[in-house]
Scaffold this motif. Structure first.
Motif, PDB file in Angstrom:
ATOM      1  N   UNK A  84     -15.277   7.988  -9.630  1.00 58.15           N
ATOM      2  CA  UNK A  84     -14.593   8.598  -8.791  1.00 58.15           C
ATOM      3  C   UNK A  84     -15.169   7.391  -7.913  1.00 58.15           C
ATOM      4  N   UNK A  85     -16.292   6.681  -7.745  1.00 60.64           N
ATOM      5  CA  UNK A  85     -16.431   5.492  -6.809  1.00 60.64           C
ATOM      6  C   UNK A  85     -14.844   4.182  -6.319  1.00 60.64           C
ATOM      7  N   UNK A  86     -14.699   4.479  -8.401  1.00 55.67           N
ATOM      8  CA  UNK A  86     -13.750   3.399  -7.743  1.00 55.67           C
ATOM      9  C   UNK A  86     -13.012   3.813  -7.218  1.00 55.67           C
ATOM     10  N   UNK A  87     -12.216   5.087  -7.914  1.00 55.43           N
ATOM     11  CA  UNK A  87     -10.605   5.660  -6.880  1.00 55.43           C
ATOM     12  C   UNK A  87     -11.059   5.560  -5.300  1.00 55.43           C
ATOM     13  N   UNK A  88     -11.922   5.941  -4.900  1.00 57.25           N
ATOM     14  CA  UNK A  88     -12.177   6.221  -3.119  1.00 57.25           C
ATOM     15  C   UNK A  88     -12.329   4.607  -3.012  1.00 57.25           C
ATOM     16  N   UNK A 124      -5.861   3.103   2.365  1.00 58.96           N
ATOM     17  CA  UNK A 124      -5.999   3.968   4.044  1.00 58.96           C
ATOM     18  C   UNK A 124      -6.422   2.711   4.800  1.00 58.96           C
ATOM     19  N   UNK A 125      -6.455   1.295   4.199  1.00 58.57           N
ATOM     20  CA  UNK A 125      -6.574   0.247   5.393  1.00 58.57           C
ATOM     21  C   UNK A 125      -5.439   0.078   5.616  1.00 58.57           C
ATOM     22  N   UNK A 161      -2.977  -0.999   9.107  1.00 58.47           N
ATOM     23  CA  UNK A 161      -2.420  -2.160   9.161  1.00 58.47           C
ATOM     24  C   UNK A 161      -0.804  -2.133   9.081  1.00 58.47           C
ATOM     25  N   UNK A 162       0.125  -1.279   8.191  1.00 54.75           N
ATOM     26  CA  UNK A 162       1.580  -0.727   8.995  1.00 54.75           C
ATOM     27  C   UNK A 162       1.432  -0.736   9.661  1.00 54.75           C
ATOM     28  N   UNK A 202       3.872  -2.806  -0.901  1.00 59.95           N
ATOM     29  CA  UNK A 202       2.062  -2.713  -1.752  1.00 59.95           C
ATOM     30  C   UNK A 202       1.989  -2.042  -1.598  1.00 59.95           C
ATOM     31  N   UNK A 203       2.070  -1.394   0.166  1.00 53.77           N
ATOM     32  CA  UNK A 203       1.280   0.390  -0.265  1.00 53.77           C
ATOM     33  C   UNK A 203       1.438   1.639  -1.787  1.00 53.77           C
ATOM     34  N   UNK A 204       2.721   1.276  -1.512  1.00 53.71           N
ATOM     35  CA  UNK A 204       3.142   2.660  -2.382  1.00 53.71           C
ATOM     36  C   UNK A 204       2.796   2.041  -4.098  1.00 53.71           C
TER      37      UNK A 204
END
Length: 101
Positions: A16-20, A27-28, A32-33, A52-54
């Motif tokens: 969970x922590x890794x996914x978050x 989100x960042x 930025x976009x 990159x976000x995708x």
């Protein structure tokens, strides 16, 4: 759709922590976009960052799918019955949505 109750563990729970962290990073990227658009940056540079976000979101989705198959689906198959058929159908539908996206 038969979702597990809140007391049940999900396949991704131990990660969970890794996914978050990954989702916060994405989100960042999206913020930025927004800045890039606001600052009238070159469209190709923006498209590169969208890609990159995708890709990052797709990696999260694939990880969650792998966790679902390895935990939820395999557990339902071991238990048998209609729950197993439903979990396989849910996984198949999720794969179809990912392929279409």
């Amino acid at each position: 759709m038969n979702n597990p109750s809140e007391g049940d563990m999900h396949g991704y729970t131990q990660d969970k922590d890794s996914y978050l962290r990954r989702l916060r990073r994405i989100e960042g990227q999206v913020r930025g976009l927004q800045r890039m658009i606001d600052e009238d940056k070159y469209c190709i540079d923006i498209l590169t960052q969208v890609a990159a976000a995708t890709k990052a979101l797709q990696a999260v989705a694939l990880g969650l799918l792998e966790e679902h198959l390895g935990h939820c689906v395999s557990q339902a198959l071991a238990e048998g019955g209609d729950g197993a058929t439903e979990k396989v159908k849910e996984a198949s539908d999720a794969i179809a949505r990912l392929v279409r996206s």
